[in-house]
Design a protein around this motif. Structure first.
Motif, mmCIF file in Angstrom:
data_model
loop_
_atom_site.group_PDB
_atom_site.id
_atom_site.type_symbol
_atom_site.label_atom_id
_atom_site.label_comp_id
_atom_site.label_asym_id
_atom_site.label_seq_id
_atom_site.Cartn_x
_atom_site.Cartn_y
_atom_site.Cartn_z
ATOM 1 N N LEU A 312 0.953 -0.999 0.081
ATOM 2 C CA LEU A 312 0.072 -0.044 -0.021
ATOM 3 C C LEU A 312 0.767 1.276 0.137
ATOM 4 C CD1 LEU A 312 -2.737 -0.964 2.656
ATOM 5 C CD2 LEU A 312 -2.660 -1.458 0.146
ATOM 6 N N ALA A 313 0.649 2.247 -0.807
ATOM 7 C CA ALA A 313 1.165 3.369 -0.810
ATOM 8 C C ALA A 313 0.297 4.628 -0.724
ATOM 9 C CB ALA A 313 2.198 3.675 -2.117
ATOM 10 N N ALA A 314 0.291 5.604 -0.253
ATOM 11 C CA ALA A 314 -0.424 6.791 -0.161
ATOM 12 C C ALA A 314 0.172 7.887 -1.086
ATOM 13 C CB ALA A 314 -0.634 7.605 1.133
ATOM 14 N N VAL A 315 -0.511 8.146 -2.189
ATOM 15 C CA VAL A 315 -0.030 9.234 -3.233
ATOM 16 C C VAL A 315 -0.980 10.526 -3.236
ATOM 17 C CG1 VAL A 315 0.616 9.696 -5.760
ATOM 18 C CG2 VAL A 315 0.969 7.356 -4.430
ATOM 19 N N ARG A 342 5.105 3.471 1.641
ATOM 20 C CA ARG A 342 5.528 4.744 1.700
ATOM 21 C C ARG A 342 4.361 5.909 1.649
ATOM 22 N NH1 ARG A 342 10.011 6.835 -1.222
ATOM 23 N NH2 ARG A 342 11.127 5.470 0.119
ATOM 24 N N VAL A 343 4.482 6.867 2.236
ATOM 25 C CA VAL A 343 3.460 7.996 2.043
ATOM 26 C C VAL A 343 3.901 9.033 1.353
ATOM 27 C CG1 VAL A 343 2.147 9.500 3.485
ATOM 28 C CG2 VAL A 343 2.489 7.536 4.136
ATOM 29 N N ALA A 356 8.954 7.177 -9.049
ATOM 30 C CA ALA A 356 9.875 7.115 -7.956
ATOM 31 C C ALA A 356 9.825 6.088 -7.023
ATOM 32 C CB ALA A 356 9.856 8.542 -6.912
ATOM 33 N N LEU A 357 8.576 5.419 -6.533
ATOM 34 C CA LEU A 357 8.213 4.627 -5.833
ATOM 35 C C LEU A 357 8.792 3.373 -6.479
ATOM 36 C CD1 LEU A 357 7.221 3.511 -2.941
ATOM 37 C CD2 LEU A 357 4.880 3.709 -4.042
ATOM 38 N N ALA A 358 8.357 3.182 -7.648
ATOM 39 C CA ALA A 358 8.625 2.108 -8.337
ATOM 40 C C ALA A 358 10.204 1.680 -8.468
ATOM 41 C CB ALA A 358 8.172 2.114 -9.900
ATOM 42 N N GLU A 359 11.052 2.903 -8.593
ATOM 43 C CA GLU A 359 12.460 2.870 -8.560
ATOM 44 C C GLU A 359 12.878 2.250 -7.358
ATOM 45 O OE1 GLU A 359 16.486 5.330 -9.573
ATOM 46 O OE2 GLU A 359 14.381 6.199 -10.053
ATOM 47 N N VAL A 369 -1.343 -0.532 -9.129
ATOM 48 C CA VAL A 369 -2.681 -0.040 -9.328
ATOM 49 C C VAL A 369 -2.995 1.311 -8.696
ATOM 50 C CG1 VAL A 369 -5.086 -0.673 -8.947
ATOM 51 C CG2 VAL A 369 -3.591 -2.417 -9.624
ATOM 52 N N PHE A 370 -3.557 2.403 -9.270
ATOM 53 C CA PHE A 370 -3.473 3.605 -8.801
ATOM 54 C C PHE A 370 -5.124 3.862 -8.681
ATOM 55 C CE2 PHE A 370 -3.879 8.253 -10.059
ATOM 56 C CZ PHE A 370 -3.514 8.761 -8.987
#
Length: 620
Positions: A312-315, A342-343, A356-359, A369-370
């Motif tokens: 889970l990531a907050a974007v 990552r937040v 950036a998160l993917a890297e 998934v977004f």
């Protein structure tokens, strides 16, 4: 462009334009999607592969009791949505028993990745007498249960693919023929026991998947069209077959190694109501009113996914500190800061935050998934990162869960212990990245990281995880051979084969089972049939250590050479030179696969910063 795709006049262009198809299909309504499927089913898979040879392709056999021709275009469209090319094999009407049971049948000759055995109510009611009683149905249900269990066992013994069954809806037109409610109740019990037996097959047969149609019917999908049922023997409606095809598409995505790993979710008007920067922590909607409860309900769904290994990531376009304060302190929040790997709260374009998160996580954009309520933000991510799956949310939070879950983005056949540990391991990985930034060179970083590797034969308890790695690993996967658990189990029982699990850890913790080496000995040559490694642990010397160990073991066992193969795909280009970089020389090609050979005269040492332990068990 979607209109162009749907135009029969443009069919000759489809093969050339096939990589564009998933994006064109992504937002089509159901009727247009089926129409696109009819068009795409007229396109030769061989033409697509000539133009785009790395396109993932699955062979799916379709068989059952009724007329199922309408299922092929629905399947074609659903697989195409996920970038997968379908080779369909449709059997004759009501031939499922022979086709699945006889290893000499045309279905077996097609060597399908999946065989869909579509069951319908007529499978039972075509065999009850007139008039009938509940006892008659009970007898037929017992016979069908034994038949299906026998077919499943036979198929597992004679075929390599997955057998897909389904539960069978009970129709009102059948229960209504019983005038006493007690008999109706008994029929309901017997029917549910039959479906329960079908569902239970997955517990004892690793080659079987069962799609439960009840949830689809509960959402209002009509089971049957009375006229097509009667006149064409099409016992399941076109709408139900389309919904069924969507579920098969989720499974196909998993078999093709395209299951998603990370859910990047917006915050304002997505996880809570309102805009934090305008409304403040006390003004956003979470709990309290009916809309606030809808947002909390959506948070529970997201948390449920995260508890099963989804990252889970907050974007969010927000200042970071107010966001972190809400995640840490707001009394009505279900999700907390620690639930996210990552937040990413900033004023960057959201596509840049995801990239950036993917890297940082070392996963591809196609693993994301977004989900966002803003059409602008969704459009921006679609344009900049076309491989990201985008979920269209809007201003109705009560519908957020349905829209997120509709496509089963994170579906797998079986959860493993490694799945449940994945978020924590990726959080550790981000700590490793931060640790690395404190060093002047990669060599200094690796020396301090304390990499530990254990290369050991796979144990039976590891089989689900090994199968999952073959299905999910794309970047460091030298031949991309996808294996089901039964196929891994078969290799463990093969005396000429050896399946070696790669376990790793370092100063920050245990990474678990992160890779597999598949070898087979033929006379005095050891063949590395595949070598794969999780993207989480690239570039730490693990792959070199394991290959060095395999080579040394082969030499000690009297082998004259080790042969490795590399089959290029759209995702594994970074390992195209893995064998040449490690002392192998080109030794020809087999179709689309490059062959390399190592004569074992000069074997590179295990990298000095890696502490390696081995347990090969038997001779390679």
């Amino acid at each position: 462009m979607a209109e162009d795709l749907l135009s029969p006049q443009r069919i000759d262009d489809v093969a050339e334009r096939y990589p564009q198809v998933p994006r064109l299909l992504a937002r089509l309504p159901a009727d247009d999607l089926l129409r696109a499927g009819r068009l795409l089913s007229r396109v030769s898979p061989d033409e697509v592969l000539r133009a785009h040879p790395t396109t993932p392709t699955l062979t799916i056999a379709v068989t059952g009791h009724g007329t199922l021709s309408a299922l092929v275009p629905a399947l074609t469209a659903q697989l195409a949505r996920h970038g997968i090319l379908l080779r369909p094999h449709l059997t004759d009407y009501d031939s499922y028993v022979f086709e699945l049971s006889d290893p000499d049948s045309e279905l077996h000759a097609a060597n399908p990745d999946m065989a869909l055995c579509v069951l319908d109510p007529a499978v039972v009611f075509d065999e009850v007498p007139t008039p009938w009683h509940v006892d008659d149905v009970e007898k037929v249900l017992a016979e069908k249960t034994a038949l299906v269990e026998g077919i499943a066992a036979r198929f597992a013994d004679t075929a390599r693919g997955v057998l897909v069954l389904n539960t069978v809806p009970l129709l009102r037109r059948h229960t209504g023929q019983l005038v006493d409610l007690k008999s109706r109740a008994r029929l309901g019990v017997l029917w549910r026991e039959f479906n329960a037996r079908l569902l239970a097959l997955v517990e004892t047969n690793p080659s079987v998947v069962v799609i439960d149609l009840d949830p689809l019917v509960a959402e209002g999908v009509e089971v049957t069209d009375a006229r097509l049922d009667s006149y064409a023997k099409a016992h399941l409606s076109q709408d139900l077959l389309a919904a069924y095809a969507r579920e098969v598409g989720h499974l196909a995505r998993n078999l093709a190694g395209r299951t998603k790993k990370c859910l990047a979710v917006d915050l304002d008007n997505t996880l809570w109501g309102g805009v934090l920067g305008d409304d403040g922590p006390e003004g956003i909607e979470i709990g309290g009113g009916y809309r606030g409860e809808a947002f909390r309900s959506f948070q529970r769904v997201v948390a449920q996914l995260g508890s099963q290994g989804v990252l889970l990531a907050a974007v969010s376009k927000n200042d970071p500190e107010p966001v972190r304060a809400v995640l840490r302190e707001h009394p009505d929040m279900v999700l907390r800061e620690g639930d996210f790997v990552r937040v990413a709260a900033s004023w960057w374009p959201k596509s840049e935050s995801i990239a950036a998160l993917a890297e940082d996580l070392n996963i591809g954009a196609d693993s994301f998934v977004f989900a966002d309520d803003s059409p602008y933000e969704r459009g921006q991510v679609r344009h900049a990162l076309p491989d990201v799956a985008v979920v269209d949310l809007d201003d109705e939070p009560a519908l957020h869960p349905h829209r997120l879950l509709l496509d089963g983005w994170f579906d797998v056949r079986e959860l493993t212990g490694e799945d449940l540990k994945r978020p924590a391991k990726y959080r550790d990985e981000l700590v490793r990245k931060d640790f690395m930034h404190g060093f002047d060179s990669i060599a200094d970083y690796l020396a301090e990281l304390g990499v530990r590797v254990r290369l050991a034969r796979v144990e039976p308890a590891d089989v689900p995880r090994v199968s999952q790695l073959t299905l999910r690993t794309n970047q460091f996967n030298l031949t991309t051979k996808r294996l089901q658990p039964a196929e891994v189990q078969s290799l463990l029982a093969d005396p000429s084969a050896q399946v070696l699990a790669i376990h790793s850890g370092d100063r920050f913790g245990d990474n678990g089972l992160v890779g597999v080496v598949f070898t087979r000995r033929e006379h005095d040559v050891v063949h590395v049939e595949n070598f794969l490694l999780s993207c989480r642990v690239f570039a730490r010397g693990i792959e070199q250590a394991c290959l060095s160990s395999v080579l040394a073991r082969a030499k000690a066992a009297g082998a004259s050479a080790v042969v490795g193969r590399y089959r290029p795909t759209a995702k594994n280009g970074k390992v195209r030179d893995f064998y040449p970089r490690n002392g192998f020389v080109p030794a020809g090609a087999e179709d689309d696969t490059s062959v390399f050979r190592h004569d074992l005269a000069d074997i590179a040492a295990v990298p000095g910063h890696v502490r390696l332990t081995e347990n090969f068990g038997g001779t390679p």
